[in-house]
Design a protein around this motif. Structure first.
Motif, PDB file in Angstrom:
ATOM      1  N   UNK A  42     -18.634  59.577  -8.287  1.00  0.00           N
ATOM      2  CA  UNK A  42     -19.995  60.067  -8.047  1.00  0.00           C
ATOM      3  C   UNK A  42     -20.042  61.585  -7.870  1.00  0.00           C
ATOM      4  N   UNK A  43     -18.903  62.225  -7.712  1.00  0.00           N
ATOM      5  CA  UNK A  43     -18.850  63.667  -7.453  1.00  0.00           C
ATOM      6  C   UNK A  43     -19.610  64.514  -8.478  1.00  0.00           C
ATOM      7  N   UNK A  44     -19.532  64.229  -9.790  1.00  0.00           N
ATOM      8  CA  UNK A  44     -20.257  65.065 -10.750  1.00  0.00           C
ATOM      9  C   UNK A  44     -21.773  65.132 -10.526  1.00  0.00           C
ATOM     10  N   UNK A  45     -22.332  64.149  -9.836  1.00  0.00           N
ATOM     11  CA  UNK A  45     -23.765  64.193  -9.538  1.00  0.00           C
ATOM     12  C   UNK A  45     -24.133  65.396  -8.668  1.00  0.00           C
ATOM     13  N   UNK A  46     -23.139  65.912  -7.927  1.00  0.00           N
ATOM     14  CA  UNK A  46     -23.396  66.974  -6.961  1.00  0.00           C
ATOM     15  C   UNK A  46     -22.790  68.314  -7.362  1.00  0.00           C
ATOM     16  N   UNK A  47     -22.143  68.374  -8.515  1.00  0.00           N
ATOM     17  CA  UNK A  47     -21.494  69.610  -8.950  1.00  0.00           C
ATOM     18  C   UNK A  47     -22.317  70.304 -10.022  1.00  0.00           C
ATOM     19  N   UNK A  48     -22.606  71.569  -9.796  1.00  0.00           N
ATOM     20  CA  UNK A  48     -23.346  72.364 -10.762  1.00  0.00           C
ATOM     21  C   UNK A  48     -22.323  72.975 -11.710  1.00  0.00           C
ATOM     22  N   UNK A  49     -22.189  72.398 -12.884  1.00  0.00           N
ATOM     23  CA  UNK A  49     -21.265  72.913 -13.900  1.00  0.00           C
ATOM     24  C   UNK A  49     -22.120  73.426 -15.046  1.00  0.00           C
ATOM     25  N   UNK A  50     -22.450  74.694 -14.981  1.00  0.00           N
ATOM     26  CA  UNK A  50     -23.385  75.213 -15.965  1.00  0.00           C
ATOM     27  C   UNK A  50     -24.650  74.379 -15.848  1.00  0.00           C
ATOM     28  N   UNK A  51     -25.120  73.873 -16.977  1.00  0.00           N
ATOM     29  CA  UNK A  51     -26.297  72.994 -16.956  1.00  0.00           C
ATOM     30  C   UNK A  51     -25.938  71.607 -17.471  1.00  0.00           C
ATOM     31  N   UNK A  52     -24.658  71.220 -17.317  1.00  0.00           N
ATOM     32  CA  UNK A  52     -24.191  69.914 -17.785  1.00  0.00           C
ATOM     33  C   UNK A  52     -24.843  68.752 -17.051  1.00  0.00           C
ATOM     34  N   UNK A  53     -25.109  68.917 -15.779  1.00  0.00           N
ATOM     35  CA  UNK A  53     -25.683  67.849 -14.954  1.00  0.00           C
ATOM     36  C   UNK A  53     -26.963  68.369 -14.293  1.00  0.00           C
TER      37      UNK A  53
END
Length: 166
Positions: A42-53
């Motif tokens: 679930x971590x990627x839901x909270x990570x700002x990686x450019x505008x990927x998510x």
């Protein structure tokens, strides 16, 4: 204490409207921390990686990645931010917090991104207080000396600018 048990009782009963927005933000941070700790996927839901998510542009303001950050943020939110927002309407607290979180996350995304955390939302609320009450005395822990809100706000602005500049 009594406030914590009331908060959890209201949440359990679905009485979110009765709650102070800062209490809700704290609960969201605790829940999201537990979620990413128990379900690392679930971590990627909270990570700002450019505008990927794109959803992370908002969700990152409601998540702490480690226990130390969670403890520090809960203390700051409860003992500082909650006090400074006491005179604000609930809707305004939500608008400023989510707007500042989104704006901070966009800045993070433009710089390559990673994680925003509650800092931008809190800074937005603090800035709102400082602009409205520039001469209000604020005592800074651990200094035990009062400073006018406008000077505290200027310090917060400088720290955020330094963080933004890397």
């Amino acid at each position: 204490g009594d406030n914590a048990s009331r908060v959890f009782k209201d949440i359990g009963n679905g009485n979110w409207n009765n709650l102070n927005p800062i209490d809700v933000i704290i609960v969201f941070n605790v829940i999201s921390f537990l979620l990413i700790s128990l379900v690392p996927a679930a971590l990627p839901l909270f990570l700002v990686k450019g505008f990927d998510h794109p959803l992370a542009l908002l969700l990152s303001g409601f998540c702490c990645l480690g226990p130390q950050q969670l403890i520090i943020e809960v203390i700051i939110l409860y003992f500082v931010t909650r006090r400074l927002t006491a005179g604000m309407a609930k809707e305004e607290v939500w608008a400023v917090y989510t707007g500042a979180t989104f704006a901070g996350s966009v800045c993070v995304a433009l710089l390559g991104g990673f994680h925003m955390g509650p800092a931008a939302g809190s800074a937005g609320l603090w800035a709102t207080f400082c602009i409205r009450n520039p001469r209000a005395p604020l005592t800074l822990f651990p200094l035990q000396r009062s400073f006018e809100a406008r000077w505290v706000g200027t310090g917060i602005l400088a720290l955020n600018a330094l963080q933004f500049l890397g």
